[in-house]
Motif scaffolding. Structure first.
Motif, PDB file in Angstrom:
ATOM      1  N   THR A   1      21.442  33.864  16.171  1.00 30.49           N
ATOM      2  CA  THR A   1      21.412  34.780  17.760  1.00 30.49           C
ATOM      3  C   THR A   1      21.134  33.444  18.051  1.00 30.49           C
ATOM      4  O   THR A   1      19.933  32.046  17.945  1.00 30.49           O
ATOM      5  N   ASN A   2      22.009  33.153  19.203  1.00 28.67           N
ATOM      6  CA  ASN A   2      22.028  31.697  19.932  1.00 28.67           C
ATOM      7  C   ASN A   2      20.421  31.892  21.166  1.00 28.67           C
ATOM      8  O   ASN A   2      21.497  32.681  22.146  1.00 28.67           O
ATOM      9  N   GLN A   3      20.099  32.037  21.255  1.00 22.01           N
ATOM     10  CA  GLN A   3      19.292  31.822  22.459  1.00 22.01           C
ATOM     11  C   GLN A   3      19.117  30.699  23.509  1.00 22.01           C
ATOM     12  O   GLN A   3      18.742  30.866  24.490  1.00 22.01           O
ATOM     13  N   PHE A   4      19.673  29.761  23.505  1.00 22.31           N
ATOM     14  CA  PHE A   4      20.070  28.703  24.047  1.00 22.31           C
ATOM     15  C   PHE A   4      20.951  28.486  24.319  1.00 22.31           C
ATOM     16  O   PHE A   4      21.548  27.876  26.152  1.00 22.31           O
ATOM     17  N   ASN A   5      21.850  28.659  24.080  1.00 18.13           N
ATOM     18  CA  ASN A   5      24.137  28.642  24.288  1.00 18.13           C
ATOM     19  C   ASN A   5      23.763  30.073  24.489  1.00 18.13           C
ATOM     20  O   ASN A   5      24.453  30.943  24.399  1.00 18.13           O
ATOM     21  N   PHE A   6      24.038  29.908  26.019  1.00 18.38           N
ATOM     22  CA  PHE A   6      24.285  31.547  26.890  1.00 18.38           C
ATOM     23  C   PHE A   6      25.423  31.457  27.325  1.00 18.38           C
ATOM     24  O   PHE A   6      26.077  30.211  27.593  1.00 18.38           O
ATOM     25  N   SER A   7      26.004  32.535  26.985  1.00 18.86           N
ATOM     26  CA  SER A   7      27.473  32.461  27.351  1.00 18.86           C
ATOM     27  C   SER A   7      26.944  34.013  28.194  1.00 18.86           C
ATOM     28  O   SER A   7      27.180  35.192  27.575  1.00 18.86           O
ATOM     29  N   GLU A   8      27.843  34.001  29.344  1.00 19.21           N
ATOM     30  CA  GLU A   8      28.235  35.068  29.859  1.00 19.21           C
ATOM     31  C   GLU A   8      29.269  35.509  29.679  1.00 19.21           C
ATOM     32  O   GLU A   8      30.613  34.746  30.038  1.00 19.21           O
ATOM     33  N   ARG A   9      29.475  36.676  30.053  1.00 18.59           N
ATOM     34  CA  ARG A   9      30.764  37.727  29.527  1.00 18.59           C
ATOM     35  C   ARG A   9      30.496  38.537  31.542  1.00 18.59           C
ATOM     36  O   ARG A   9      30.271  39.165  31.220  1.00 18.59           O
TER      37      ARG A   9
ATOM     38  N   GLN B   1      15.339  44.811  13.630  1.00 15.02           N
ATOM     39  CA  GLN B   1      16.206  44.007  14.141  1.00 15.02           C
ATOM     40  C   GLN B   1      16.851  43.239  13.582  1.00 15.02           C
ATOM     41  O   GLN B   1      18.122  43.204  13.217  1.00 15.02           O
ATOM     42  N   ARG B   2      16.924  42.768  12.122  1.00 14.46           N
ATOM     43  CA  ARG B   2      17.238  43.170  11.569  1.00 14.46           C
ATOM     44  C   ARG B   2      18.752  44.151  10.940  1.00 14.46           C
ATOM     45  O   ARG B   2      19.551  43.766  10.224  1.00 14.46           O
ATOM     46  N   ALA B   3      17.840  45.474  10.674  1.00 15.91           N
ATOM     47  CA  ALA B   3      18.937  46.354  10.879  1.00 15.91           C
ATOM     48  C   ALA B   3      19.513  46.406  11.568  1.00 15.91           C
ATOM     49  O   ALA B   3      20.314  46.626  11.324  1.00 15.91           O
ATOM     50  N   LYS B   4      18.886  46.319  13.086  1.00 17.67           N
ATOM     51  CA  LYS B   4      20.442  46.836  13.967  1.00 17.67           C
ATOM     52  C   LYS B   4      20.953  45.884  13.546  1.00 17.67           C
ATOM     53  O   LYS B   4      22.485  46.337  13.803  1.00 17.67           O
ATOM     54  N   GLN B   5      20.968  44.690  13.719  1.00 16.34           N
ATOM     55  CA  GLN B   5      21.871  43.091  13.428  1.00 16.34           C
ATOM     56  C   GLN B   5      22.550  43.892  12.566  1.00 16.34           C
ATOM     57  O   GLN B   5      24.104  43.710  12.744  1.00 16.34           O
ATOM     58  N   GLY B   6      22.070  44.178  11.344  1.00 13.83           N
ATOM     59  CA  GLY B   6      23.216  44.606  10.142  1.00 13.83           C
ATOM     60  C   GLY B   6      24.467  45.932  10.826  1.00 13.83           C
ATOM     61  O   GLY B   6      25.097  45.448  10.825  1.00 13.83           O
ATOM     62  N   ASP B   7      23.849  47.025  11.562  1.00 14.18           N
ATOM     63  CA  ASP B   7      24.722  47.792  12.168  1.00 14.18           C
ATOM     64  C   ASP B   7      25.497  47.574  13.295  1.00 14.18           C
ATOM     65  O   ASP B   7      26.260  47.356  13.308  1.00 14.18           O
ATOM     66  N   VAL B   8      25.878  46.247  14.210  1.00 13.40           N
ATOM     67  CA  VAL B   8      25.561  45.766  14.792  1.00 13.40           C
ATOM     68  C   VAL B   8      27.125  45.344  14.898  1.00 13.40           C
ATOM     69  O   VAL B   8      28.239  45.200  14.671  1.00 13.40           O
ATOM     70  N   GLU B   9      27.109  44.587  13.379  1.00  9.10           N
ATOM     71  CA  GLU B   9      27.433  44.004  13.059  1.00  9.10           C
ATOM     72  C   GLU B   9      28.999  44.556  12.155  1.00  9.10           C
ATOM     73  O   GLU B   9      30.084  44.680  11.652  1.00  9.10           O
ATOM     74  N   GLU B  10      28.774  45.433  11.762  1.00  6.74           N
ATOM     75  CA  GLU B  10      29.687  46.622  11.263  1.00  6.74           C
ATOM     76  C   GLU B  10      30.156  47.641  12.329  1.00  6.74           C
ATOM     77  O   GLU B  10      31.371  47.295  11.987  1.00  6.74           O
ATOM     78  N   GLY B  11      29.750  48.310  12.896  1.00 11.76           N
ATOM     79  CA  GLY B  11      29.796  48.805  14.173  1.00 11.76           C
ATOM     80  C   GLY B  11      31.051  48.075  15.343  1.00 11.76           C
ATOM     81  O   GLY B  11      32.430  49.308  15.440  1.00 11.76           O
TER      82      GLY B  11
ATOM     83  N   HIS C   1       7.976  37.092  13.403  1.00 17.85           N
ATOM     84  CA  HIS C   1       7.420  36.900  11.418  1.00 17.85           C
ATOM     85  C   HIS C   1       8.497  37.888  10.748  1.00 17.85           C
ATOM     86  O   HIS C   1       8.562  38.972  11.178  1.00 17.85           O
ATOM     87  N   GLN C   2       9.141  37.121  10.577  1.00 14.19           N
ATOM     88  CA  GLN C   2      10.370  38.073   8.909  1.00 14.19           C
ATOM     89  C   GLN C   2      10.054  39.208   8.707  1.00 14.19           C
ATOM     90  O   GLN C   2      10.761  39.943   8.622  1.00 14.19           O
ATOM     91  N   ASP C   3       8.757  39.044   7.981  1.00 12.46           N
ATOM     92  CA  ASP C   3       8.102  40.181   8.096  1.00 12.46           C
ATOM     93  C   ASP C   3       7.526  41.241   8.170  1.00 12.46           C
ATOM     94  O   ASP C   3       7.383  42.203   8.218  1.00 12.46           O
ATOM     95  N   SER C   4       7.329  40.822   9.794  1.00 12.08           N
ATOM     96  CA  SER C   4       6.607  42.454  11.026  1.00 12.08           C
ATOM     97  C   SER C   4       7.786  42.981  10.998  1.00 12.08           C
ATOM     98  O   SER C   4       9.032  42.692  10.803  1.00 12.08           O
ATOM     99  N   ASP C   5       7.519  44.146  11.165  1.00  7.31           N
ATOM    100  CA  ASP C   5       8.019  45.301  12.022  1.00  7.31           C
ATOM    101  C   ASP C   5       9.151  45.547  12.369  1.00  7.31           C
ATOM    102  O   ASP C   5      10.819  44.885  12.512  1.00  7.31           O
TER     103      ASP C   5
ATOM    104  N   SER D   1      18.116  36.806  24.931  1.00  4.89           N
ATOM    105  CA  SER D   1      17.348  35.751  23.995  1.00  4.89           C
ATOM    106  C   SER D   1      17.834  36.439  22.559  1.00  4.89           C
ATOM    107  O   SER D   1      17.492  36.224  21.289  1.00  4.89           O
ATOM    108  N   VAL D   2      18.537  37.679  22.320  1.00  2.00           N
ATOM    109  CA  VAL D   2      18.705  38.387  21.374  1.00  2.00           C
ATOM    110  C   VAL D   2      20.132  38.037  20.464  1.00  2.00           C
ATOM    111  O   VAL D   2      20.400  37.191  20.853  1.00  2.00           O
TER     112      VAL D   2
END
Lengths: 97, 640
Positions: free
Chosen positions: B137-145, B106-116, B97-101, B124-125
């Motif tokens: 996040t693309n949980q279906f289109n998995f690309s392996e690096r 995760q949104r906060a982290k995503q924000g960090d990651v985009e900057e860092g 749920h988008q309002d859950s903790d 799947s994240v």
């Protein structure tokens, strides 16, 4: 002290009828002998085992007892073995000479 | 995550054709009804019967009788309510749920990651950042690096250590081995206790040094000493087997036919190489070790005085002595202490007396008298141990030709002497002549202070330790020097004396004339009472014969007169009876000691004889005979 012992051994060796004398140490290795090598080794090995067995028997029966000497009289001669804590003295004598 | 589950209701399967399941309907639609072969044929009425169906929410597959073990009641109990839930499908979803903790985090982290910068995430994240925009996040289109790193080349390094030294160990655990170990531990404990006591002593260093000496290994061969001794005895036993057997078991059967005579069976002969030119001057059996005897060697010849020897033999080894002590002067007499078998008192030709301790390793005596300490000025003819005095010091007496009877006491390190008596010859004009020469003495067995001294003039004096100037009695015994005087072992009044005047005399000390006199045709060297009978004694003469007498059998003649030495010129010098075994040892002037076994006739224990009187004889004789008879009745009783 050692001179006396040497003398005693010499007297035994020159005693009437004595064929040979062997002194064997605790591991069964002869340290002094008047016989030839192969005979000595044979006597030492066999008699060492026999003496250990005899001693074990005597002491098993009564631990305060201990073997003083062992005589084996055969047709040809007599083998006398006197054990000590560390040594074994073997004398082969022909008593009827 | 929401669990999506499908609940379903169950319909019972109907047997009617019309109400079949949905699936069946599909393919059944365009066709005619086919009856299965095993379908029940029901009548119209039965077909129209109505069956009520109840829908329940029960799971028909759920077990109805689950039983659980109840620990409280210790038994199996059926569970009342059974879970009716049946799960058909489970899918774990990953919707947040988008309002859950969590979503907010995760949104906060995503924000960090985009900057860092780039950081790899779980599958799947969120995806890798690089762009500032929030990427979905693309949980279906998995690309392996993957990337391949440079592999470091492998190098093998090994290290070999030296193997620890190995030794094979084997042992047996027997009852006696355990016993030995216990003994050792006990001894160590005792030693430690002693050390603990000795530590406060001042001579600690000396103690340490001594301990060091004891612990260092001595020469290999010395440990064989004891064993070598045993072997030597065994070898000797083999060589002299017949003698040993005779000693133990032989009894002369012919004695039954010879009524009054006996024989002496020669046994071992003891000789020592270095003593060949010396004569046997003293013999003594050891009271505690019955097979050990001492031989004193010296010379009776005045002109041939040289060295001497003290030699100990054991019957177990006749070829070599057990102890050898060479001395500077010839030995004339010796005595072994009755209770301490290692103390030997010796009297020398040069007048000294010495005490040897057999336990000591040295060849020197532990005490020796010197000119300062009152040694005799003439040869010492006899020494005898006495009972310990009041201070528990050992003491012994000696008699010598200088006329003195001296008592020597062993006080700590010295010999202290006390003159007991001086033998004086009185002449009519009361001028005391120089002292008479004592040649032998003997102490009474029971009466401690009473002793007899034989002199060179042929007199025997009865003396007491208490009176130093007076004799109790004097007997004019012989015409020549008294060689030996001995109290009887049993009868308290009888003693025997022998002399170079060819005679042996038996006395009662209360009577001044001898009871019996025997003429042996040759100078008598020594005489000895037997320890087993009060009437048996033996004497040796210079013609090489041993004369044995038994007064209860024959009062006038010897019951055995036997030459015991091969060469006729050898003189027999001493004789001693063994306290236990029926053997005697005889010493001669060539340094040999011969042992002889007494035949049964010589060993007759006195039987009880009543009133056997001889027809005649002076009163003394009869009195003596009566005494003999009383002896015969109670031979072993010393207070007859």
């Amino acid at each position: 002290m050692s001179a006396e012992v040497e003398e005693t051994l010499k007297r035994i060796q020159t005693h009437k009828g004595v064929i040979g004398t062997i002194v064997v140490n605790a591991e069964g290795i002869p340290i002094r002998t008047t016989l030839d090598n192969s005979t000595t080794v044979q006597y030492a090995g066999l008699l060492h085992q026999l003496t250990m067995k005899a001693r074990s028997t005597v002491r098993d029966l009564d631990p305060q007892n201990d073997l003083t000497f062992l005589r084996i009289r055969s047709k040809k001669h007599e083998i006398m073995v006197a054990p000590d804590k560390e040594y074994l003295l073997i004398v082969i004598q022909n008593p009827s000479e | 995550m929401l669990l999506m589950s499908v609940w379903s209701c169950f319909f019972g399967q109907d047997e009617e054709d019309g109400t079949e399941t949905g699936e069946g309907d599909e393919w059944m639609q365009g066709k005619t009804l086919i009856k299965p072969l095993d379908q029940l044929d029901l009548t119209e009425a039965e077909l129209k019967e109505e069956f009520t169906r109840i829908l329940t929410a029960n799971n028909p597959h759920a077990p109805q009788n689950i039983v659980r073990y109840s620990f409280k009641e210790r038994s199996y109990k059926p569970i009342s309510s059974v879970d009716q839930l049946a799960v058909h499908f489970v899918l774990e979803g990953n919707l947040l749920h988008q309002d859950s903790d969590e979503a907010r985090r995760q949104r906060a982290k995503q924000g960090d990651v985009e900057e860092g910068g780039g950081e790899e995430r779980a599958d799947s994240v969120e995806s890798k950042a690089g762009k500032k925009e929030q990427k979905i996040t693309n949980q279906f289109n998995f690309s392996e690096r993957a990337s391949q790193t440079l592999n470091n080349p492998l190098r093998e390094r090994g290290c070999q250590t030296e193997p620890p030294p190995r030794a094979n160990f084997s042992a047996t655990a027997n009852q006696w081995e355990i016993y030995d170990v216990y003994l050792e531990v006990l001894q160590k404990q005792e030693k430690n206790k002693e050390k603990a006591k000795a530590v406060p002593k001042k001579d600690d260093d000396k103690g340490k040094k001594k301990m060091m000496l004891v612990e260092t290994q001595s020469d290999d061969i010395t440990k064989v000493a004891k064993v070598a001794k045993i072997i030597e005895r065994m070898v000797n036993q083999n060589t002299f087997d017949d003698i040993a057997q005779d000693f133990k078991y032989f009894e002369d059967a012919s004695d039954e036919y010879r009524e009054q005579e006996g024989t002496l069976l020669p046994l071992w002969k003891f000789q020592y190489d270095k003593a060949k030119r010396l004569s046997v001057t003293a013999l003594c059996w050891n009271e505690s070790y019955k097979d050990l005897f001492a031989v004193g060697l010296g010379s009776y010849d005045f002109t041939k005085q040289g060295r001497g020897m003290l030699v100990f033999y054991s019957l177990k080894n006749s070829t070599f002595p057990e102890y050898i002590y060479p001395t500077t002067s010839g030995i004339l007499c010796l005595d072994i202490h009755k209770h301490l078998p290692y103390l030997v008192a010796v009297g020398f030709y040069d007048g000294c007396v010495a005490v040897y301790n057999l336990k000591e390793e040295t060849l020197q005596p532990i005490y020796k008298s010197t000119a300062k300490s009152g040694k005799h000025t003439d040869p010492v003819w006899q020494v005898k141990w006495q009972k310990d005095d009041m201070d528990n010091n050992h003491n012994f007496f000696s008699v010598s030709s200088d006329g003195r009877v001296v008592s020597w006491t062993l006080v700590k390190n010295e010999l202290v002497f006390t003159d007991i008596i001086k033998l004086i010859i009185e002449i009519f004009d009361n001028v005391c002549r120089p002292a008479a020469c004592g040649t032998s003495f003997d102490f009474h067995k029971q009466i401690d202070y009473l002793f007899l001294v034989g002199t060179e003039e042929g007199k025997i004096h009865k003396c007491s330790k208490a009176y130093s100037s007076q004799f109790l009695e004097t007997y004019n015994a012989h015409n020549m020097a008294v060689d030996a005087v001995k109290w009887n072992h049993f009868h308290t009044k009888v003693f025997i004396s022998c002399s170079s005047d060819w005679t042996v005399k038996i006395w009662d000390h209360t009577i001044k004339t001898p009871m019996f006199t025997f003429d042996l045709n040759a100078s008598v060297g020594d005489v000895a009472w037997s320890p087993y009978s009060s009437t048996v004694f033996a004497a040796v003469t210079t013609d090489g014969k041993v004369h044995t007498f038994d007064l209860s059998i024959n009062k006038y003649e010897a019951i055995c007169q036997q030459p015991v030495v091969a060469k006729k010129k050898t003189k027999l010098t001493h004789i001693e009876f063994n306290p236990v075994y029926p053997i005697i040892i005889v010493g001669d002037d060539r340094g040999y000691v011969t042992s002889l076994k007494l035949s049964p006739n010589l060993r007759k224990k006195p039987k009880e004889k009543k009133g056997q009187e001889l027809p005649k004889g002076p009163e003394v004789e009869i009195a003596k005979m009566e005494k003999l008879l009383s002896l015969l009745r109670e031979p072993e009783n010393s207070n007859a």
